[in-house]
Enzyme design. Sequence first.
Site, PDB file in Angstrom:
ATOM      1  N   GLU A   1      10.165 -69.897 -29.122  1.00  0.00           N
ATOM      2  CA  GLU A   1      10.452 -69.576 -27.702  1.00  0.00           C
ATOM      3  C   GLU A   1       9.238 -69.925 -26.835  1.00  0.00           C
ATOM      4  O   GLU A   1       8.914 -69.239 -25.875  1.00  0.00           O
ATOM      5  CB  GLU A   1      10.847 -68.096 -27.581  1.00  0.00           C
ATOM      6  CG  GLU A   1      11.443 -67.664 -26.247  1.00  0.00           C
ATOM      7  CD  GLU A   1      12.935 -67.950 -26.071  1.00  0.00           C
ATOM      8  OE1 GLU A   1      13.604 -68.341 -27.049  1.00  0.00           O
ATOM      9  OE2 GLU A   1      13.412 -67.795 -24.936  1.00  0.00           O
TER      10      GLU A   1
ATOM     11  N   ARG B   1      12.086 -64.531 -22.494  1.00  0.00           N
ATOM     12  CA  ARG B   1      10.865 -64.389 -23.290  1.00  0.00           C
ATOM     13  C   ARG B   1      10.445 -62.947 -23.576  1.00  0.00           C
ATOM     14  O   ARG B   1       9.914 -62.674 -24.657  1.00  0.00           O
ATOM     15  CB  ARG B   1       9.712 -65.168 -22.640  1.00  0.00           C
ATOM     16  CG  ARG B   1       9.860 -66.639 -22.921  1.00  0.00           C
ATOM     17  CD  ARG B   1       8.771 -67.501 -22.351  1.00  0.00           C
ATOM     18  NE  ARG B   1       8.993 -68.860 -22.804  1.00  0.00           N
ATOM     19  CZ  ARG B   1       8.642 -69.939 -22.138  1.00  0.00           C
ATOM     20  NH1 ARG B   1       8.023 -69.823 -20.980  1.00  0.00           N
ATOM     21  NH2 ARG B   1       8.878 -71.134 -22.619  1.00  0.00           N
TER      22      ARG B   1
ATOM     23  N   GLN C   1      -6.929 -55.192 -43.040  1.00  0.00           N
ATOM     24  CA  GLN C   1      -8.327 -54.797 -43.234  1.00  0.00           C
ATOM     25  C   GLN C   1      -8.433 -53.289 -43.502  1.00  0.00           C
ATOM     26  O   GLN C   1      -9.174 -52.861 -44.380  1.00  0.00           O
ATOM     27  CB  GLN C   1      -9.140 -55.194 -41.987  1.00  0.00           C
ATOM     28  CG  GLN C   1     -10.633 -55.074 -42.143  1.00  0.00           C
ATOM     29  CD  GLN C   1     -11.173 -56.040 -43.201  1.00  0.00           C
ATOM     30  OE1 GLN C   1     -10.539 -57.027 -43.539  1.00  0.00           O
ATOM     31  NE2 GLN C   1     -12.331 -55.722 -43.744  1.00  0.00           N
TER      32      GLN C   1
ATOM     33  N   GLN D   1     -15.977 -43.823 -37.509  1.00  0.00           N
ATOM     34  CA  GLN D   1     -15.655 -44.298 -36.169  1.00  0.00           C
ATOM     35  C   GLN D   1     -15.227 -45.770 -36.163  1.00  0.00           C
ATOM     36  O   GLN D   1     -14.367 -46.174 -35.374  1.00  0.00           O
ATOM     37  CB  GLN D   1     -16.889 -44.136 -35.279  1.00  0.00           C
ATOM     38  CG  GLN D   1     -16.532 -43.801 -33.860  1.00  0.00           C
ATOM     39  CD  GLN D   1     -17.755 -43.464 -33.042  1.00  0.00           C
ATOM     40  OE1 GLN D   1     -18.752 -44.201 -33.064  1.00  0.00           O
ATOM     41  NE2 GLN D   1     -17.704 -42.371 -32.328  1.00  0.00           N
TER      42      GLN D   1
ATOM     43  N   SER E   1      15.183 -82.837 -18.260  1.00  0.00           N
ATOM     44  CA  SER E   1      15.858 -81.633 -18.762  1.00  0.00           C
ATOM     45  C   SER E   1      17.081 -81.254 -17.911  1.00  0.00           C
ATOM     46  O   SER E   1      17.923 -80.480 -18.355  1.00  0.00           O
ATOM     47  CB  SER E   1      14.877 -80.459 -18.843  1.00  0.00           C
ATOM     48  OG  SER E   1      14.337 -80.213 -17.576  1.00  0.00           O
TER      49      SER E   1
ATOM     50  N   GLY F   1       9.622 -80.543 -29.300  1.00  0.00           N
ATOM     51  CA  GLY F   1       9.389 -79.111 -29.557  1.00  0.00           C
ATOM     52  C   GLY F   1       9.020 -78.466 -28.239  1.00  0.00           C
ATOM     53  O   GLY F   1       9.884 -78.072 -27.448  1.00  0.00           O
TER      54      GLY F   1
ATOM     55  N   ARG G   1      -6.403 -42.126 -47.239  1.00  0.00           N
ATOM     56  CA  ARG G   1      -7.328 -42.792 -48.162  1.00  0.00           C
ATOM     57  C   ARG G   1      -8.728 -42.196 -48.010  1.00  0.00           C
ATOM     58  O   ARG G   1      -9.274 -42.162 -46.892  1.00  0.00           O
ATOM     59  CB  ARG G   1      -7.360 -44.293 -47.854  1.00  0.00           C
ATOM     60  CG  ARG G   1      -8.453 -45.074 -48.531  1.00  0.00           C
ATOM     61  CD  ARG G   1      -8.200 -45.229 -50.016  1.00  0.00           C
ATOM     62  NE  ARG G   1      -9.237 -46.044 -50.645  1.00  0.00           N
ATOM     63  CZ  ARG G   1      -9.423 -46.095 -51.950  1.00  0.00           C
ATOM     64  NH1 ARG G   1      -8.658 -45.382 -52.770  1.00  0.00           N
ATOM     65  NH2 ARG G   1     -10.364 -46.865 -52.452  1.00  0.00           N
TER      66      ARG G   1
HETATM   67  C1  LIG Z   1      10.992 -70.056 -37.800  1.00  0.00           C
HETATM   68  C2  LIG Z   1      11.356 -70.821 -36.583  1.00  0.00           C
HETATM   69  C3  LIG Z   1      12.583 -70.601 -35.971  1.00  0.00           C
HETATM   70  C4  LIG Z   1      12.970 -71.339 -34.855  1.00  0.00           C
HETATM   71  N1  LIG Z   1      14.212 -71.162 -34.323  1.00  0.00           N
HETATM   72  C5  LIG Z   1      14.655 -72.040 -33.389  1.00  0.00           C
HETATM   73  C6  LIG Z   1      16.019 -72.022 -32.985  1.00  0.00           C
HETATM   74  O1  LIG Z   1      16.826 -71.194 -33.426  1.00  0.00           O
HETATM   75  N2  LIG Z   1      16.446 -72.970 -32.112  1.00  0.00           N
HETATM   76  C7  LIG Z   1      15.599 -73.905 -31.603  1.00  0.00           C
HETATM   77  O2  LIG Z   1      16.050 -74.731 -30.819  1.00  0.00           O
HETATM   78  N3  LIG Z   1      14.294 -73.933 -31.940  1.00  0.00           N
HETATM   79  C8  LIG Z   1      13.799 -73.027 -32.834  1.00  0.00           C
HETATM   80  N4  LIG Z   1      12.480 -73.075 -33.235  1.00  0.00           N
HETATM   81  C9  LIG Z   1      11.597 -74.110 -32.685  1.00  0.00           C
HETATM   82  C10 LIG Z   1      10.438 -73.607 -31.863  1.00  0.00           C
HETATM   83  O3  LIG Z   1      10.872 -73.193 -30.602  1.00  0.00           O
HETATM   84  C11 LIG Z   1       9.383 -74.736 -31.803  1.00  0.00           C
HETATM   85  O4  LIG Z   1       8.774 -74.794 -33.081  1.00  0.00           O
HETATM   86  C12 LIG Z   1       8.354 -74.505 -30.740  1.00  0.00           C
HETATM   87  O5  LIG Z   1       8.906 -74.691 -29.468  1.00  0.00           O
HETATM   88  C13 LIG Z   1       7.142 -75.454 -30.874  1.00  0.00           C
HETATM   89  O6  LIG Z   1       7.538 -76.788 -31.037  1.00  0.00           O
HETATM   90  P1  LIG Z   1       6.889 -77.666 -32.214  1.00  0.00           P
HETATM   91  O7  LIG Z   1       7.013 -76.906 -33.465  1.00  0.00           O
HETATM   92  O8  LIG Z   1       7.477 -79.016 -32.151  1.00  0.00           O
HETATM   93  O9  LIG Z   1       5.339 -77.755 -31.863  1.00  0.00           O
HETATM   94  P2  LIG Z   1       4.636 -78.809 -30.898  1.00  0.00           P
HETATM   95  O10 LIG Z   1       5.315 -78.819 -29.580  1.00  0.00           O
HETATM   96  O11 LIG Z   1       4.463 -80.088 -31.617  1.00  0.00           O
HETATM   97  O12 LIG Z   1       3.206 -78.141 -30.720  1.00  0.00           O
HETATM   98  C14 LIG Z   1       2.148 -78.275 -31.661  1.00  0.00           C
HETATM   99  C15 LIG Z   1       0.900 -77.622 -31.081  1.00  0.00           C
HETATM  100  O13 LIG Z   1       0.495 -78.312 -29.887  1.00  0.00           O
HETATM  101  C16 LIG Z   1       0.400 -77.400 -28.808  1.00  0.00           C
HETATM  102  N5  LIG Z   1       0.800 -78.053 -27.553  1.00  0.00           N
HETATM  103  C17 LIG Z   1       1.911 -78.829 -27.328  1.00  0.00           C
HETATM  104  N6  LIG Z   1       1.936 -79.241 -26.053  1.00  0.00           N
HETATM  105  C18 LIG Z   1       0.862 -78.689 -25.443  1.00  0.00           C
HETATM  106  C19 LIG Z   1       0.327 -78.724 -24.119  1.00  0.00           C
HETATM  107  N7  LIG Z   1       0.940 -79.393 -23.143  1.00  0.00           N
HETATM  108  N8  LIG Z   1      -0.820 -78.038 -23.862  1.00  0.00           N
HETATM  109  C20 LIG Z   1      -1.446 -77.351 -24.848  1.00  0.00           C
HETATM  110  N9  LIG Z   1      -0.997 -77.269 -26.119  1.00  0.00           N
HETATM  111  C21 LIG Z   1       0.131 -77.932 -26.404  1.00  0.00           C
HETATM  112  C22 LIG Z   1       1.356 -76.255 -29.179  1.00  0.00           C
HETATM  113  O14 LIG Z   1       1.054 -75.084 -28.486  1.00  0.00           O
HETATM  114  C23 LIG Z   1       1.131 -76.156 -30.680  1.00  0.00           C
HETATM  115  O15 LIG Z   1      -0.030 -75.390 -30.922  1.00  0.00           O
HETATM  116  C24 LIG Z   1      12.070 -72.293 -34.315  1.00  0.00           C
HETATM  117  C25 LIG Z   1      10.816 -72.499 -34.918  1.00  0.00           C
HETATM  118  C26 LIG Z   1      10.465 -71.798 -36.045  1.00  0.00           C
HETATM  119  C27 LIG Z   1       9.134 -72.085 -36.705  1.00  0.00           C
END
Ligand SMILES: Cc1cc2nc3c(=O)[nH]c(=O)nc-3n(C[C@H](O)[C@H](O)[C@H](O)COP(=O)(O)OP(=O)(O)OC[C@H]3O[C@@H](n4cnc5c(N)ncnc54)[C@H](O)[C@@H]3O)c2cc1C
Length: 409
Positions: free
Chosen positions: A389, A268, A362, A304, A184, A135, A293
């Site tokens: 992203e 981004r 809220q 305020q 990569s 991810g 409201r």
């Molecule tokens: C609705 C949706 C649509 C998407 N669409 C696409 C798409 O079209 N194509 C595609 O390729 N991808 C897509 N994604 C994937 C998305 O980009 C990933 O979910 C995202 O990059 C995070 O990866 P992960 O979910 O594996 O989380 P992880 O990488 O497992 O992260 C889990 C947690 O750990 C934290 N973490 C991880 N590493 C570190 C670090 N080094 N330091 C501090 N914190 C860290 C993260 O910030 C997060 O809070 C989509 C995701 C969703 C939910």
Amino acid sequence: MAEFTMELNDEQKEVRDWLHGFAADVIRPAAAEWDEREETPWPVIQEAAKVGIYSLDFYAQQYFDPTGLGIPMAMEELFWGDAGIALSIVGTGLAAVGVLANGTEEQIGTWIPQMYGDAGDVKVAAFCSSEPDAGSDVASMRTRAVYDEAKDEWVLNGTKTWATNGGIANVHVVVAVVDPELGSKGHASFIVPPNTPGLSQGQKFKKHGIRASHTAEVVLEDARVPGSCLLGGKEKLDERLARARERAKAGDGERVKNAAMATFEASRPAVGAMAVGTARAAYEVALDYAKTREQFGRPIIDNQGVAFQLADMRTSIDAARLLVWRASWMAVNGKPFTAAEGSMSKLFASETAKKVTAEAIQILGGNGYTREYPVERMHRDAAIYTIFEGTSEIQRLVIARTLAGMPIR
Ligand SMILES: Cc1cc2nc3c(=O)[nH]c(=O)nc-3n(C[C@H](O)[C@H](O)[C@H](O)COP(=O)(O)OP(=O)(O)OC[C@H]3O[C@@H](n4cnc5c(N)ncnc54)[C@H](O)[C@@H]3O)c2cc1C
């Protein structure tokens, strides 16, 4: 270079107003229904195709706007309408940009029209990079692409996840490993044409927000694509891999990794602009509500405590937009992102959207907590911006490492 100005030109204002009209008249009224149905809103995509919003021409026009503000402006307006539906409309564009940026003229001409289809028969496209174990850590991607020289075909194997439009797309763009030694830099992107045997949809996710946007796993089992489906072509890939191998040998691997991260700085801000659209939508609902409201014999905005909250909401939305516009302007003018300004804009705008939409709930009190009003949906939708992203933590990591002059891993 386009002269810097804080004002949209007449043509941009016209486009913005046109998009706003579509968002207000077509997208917003359909938002609650498609959120409940958790399905791709095909009729709305068709409407967008009919008026020319769902098309490569429209996307390319905004993408190549010399001021850099075309894309952020379009994203803000469409996502102001509804995030889930807007993602269904622009998701194809995100895949198309991958082809526009890396494809040959022939690949662009062949595949992008098939990504969109036409107004009578609309199609969508998917960009598949994320995997269950890759991810945030893109370099640990495992999907493999192996070249079968005898047949001039690439054979793809692996599981992609979280793919927007995954499995329902006519054309999938799949990132895969061609040289596992290079991290990569050993990745390449492939077009997977319609009806390719071996590509199937895995599970479709049931989500917290942006439920009108389809998100699913994409499974590749010996999916064979013609050699011509490698984006940019084999010659360019071989040259790139040779350069990366030389750099790796010379111990210059960190620069290789940084080069890969830099490309995200330019994309981004577009996600930041989506977040600004959702935040603005919730703020506007909250402002109207606070003015009408009445409690204790006066509109609640006369307190305020409520008015200051709205002042802070509006201030952070405007600040977020300025960061997004700055980064978009930098990208189009080739300015170096020496403080990771693209990541900065996405971080601030996405966190702002989460906060502002919660505050809108809220301000609406009990009504804010119901599905009779749109702010609870906007709050659920806003949570995605701090995840896809690159999560907020990854944005902070990129900014911090850039400031410190450290390599981005
Ligand atoms: C609705 C949706 C649509 C998407 N669409 C696409 C798409 O079209 N194509 C595609 O390729 N991808 C897509 N994604 C994937 C998305 O980009 C990933 O979910 C995202 O990059 C995070 O990866 P992960 O979910 O594996 O989380 P992880 O990488 O497992 O992260 C889990 C947690 O750990 C934290 N973490 C991880 N590493 C570190 C670090 N080094 N330091 C501090 N914190 C860290 C993260 O910030 C997060 O809070 C989509 C995701 C969703 C939910």
